[in-house]
Write a protein that holds these residues in place. Sequence first.
Motif, PDB file in Angstrom:
ATOM      1  N   ALA A 167       0.666  -1.191  -0.092  1.00 32.54           N
ATOM      2  CA  ALA A 167      -0.001   0.073   0.133  1.00 32.54           C
ATOM      3  C   ALA A 167       0.933   1.071  -0.077  1.00 32.54           C
ATOM      4  CB  ALA A 167      -0.929   0.075   1.248  1.00 32.54           C
ATOM      5  N   ILE A 168       1.916   1.132   0.816  1.00 34.61           N
ATOM      6  CA  ILE A 168       2.654   2.306   0.752  1.00 34.61           C
ATOM      7  C   ILE A 168       3.509   2.607  -0.531  1.00 34.61           C
ATOM      8  CG2 ILE A 168       4.996   3.219   1.764  1.00 34.61           C
ATOM      9  CD1 ILE A 168       4.010   2.083   4.500  1.00 34.61           C
ATOM     10  N   TRP A 169       3.862   1.539  -1.192  1.00 36.23           N
ATOM     11  CA  TRP A 169       4.593   1.568  -2.388  1.00 36.23           C
ATOM     12  C   TRP A 169       3.436   2.217  -3.469  1.00 36.23           C
ATOM     13  CZ3 TRP A 169       3.817  -1.660  -6.909  1.00 36.23           C
ATOM     14  CH2 TRP A 169       4.511  -1.464  -7.848  1.00 36.23           C
ATOM     15  N   LEU A 170       2.261   1.756  -3.459  1.00 35.90           N
ATOM     16  CA  LEU A 170       1.481   2.017  -4.486  1.00 35.90           C
ATOM     17  C   LEU A 170       1.024   3.392  -4.455  1.00 35.90           C
ATOM     18  CD1 LEU A 170      -1.075  -1.089  -4.716  1.00 35.90           C
ATOM     19  CD2 LEU A 170       0.240  -0.042  -6.621  1.00 35.90           C
ATOM     20  N   PHE A 171       0.567   3.986  -3.194  1.00 33.99           N
ATOM     21  CA  PHE A 171       0.031   5.085  -2.930  1.00 33.99           C
ATOM     22  C   PHE A 171       1.010   6.345  -2.112  1.00 33.99           C
ATOM     23  CE2 PHE A 171      -3.353   1.936  -2.087  1.00 33.99           C
ATOM     24  CZ  PHE A 171      -4.086   2.382  -3.321  1.00 33.99           C
TER      25      PHE A 171
END
Length: 88
Positions: A77-81
């Motif tokens: 999620a951190i990588w995506l957003f």
Amino acid sequence: MSHTVTGQTPGQPAGSDHKRGIFGRIWLFIRQVVGELKKVVAPSRRELVNFVLVVLVFVAFMMVLISLLDLGFGQVAIWLFGNGDQAQ
């Protein structure tokens, strides 16, 4: 279509030829519960310890598995957003 040899209704205990009132049904239920509880066999101390250890190992394994999945999905999620640091 099935029928019983004695002519009783299926699901009705033996010896009950008449309709029971509410208290009769409650008393019948309590007697049946006590009868079933008399059939219960308590585990020995060794079996009980074994069961407890199996449950504890399983719970520890599931905690580790879910923690790793949570960390992994969090990183995705951190990588995506991103982590919320955005220049304005």
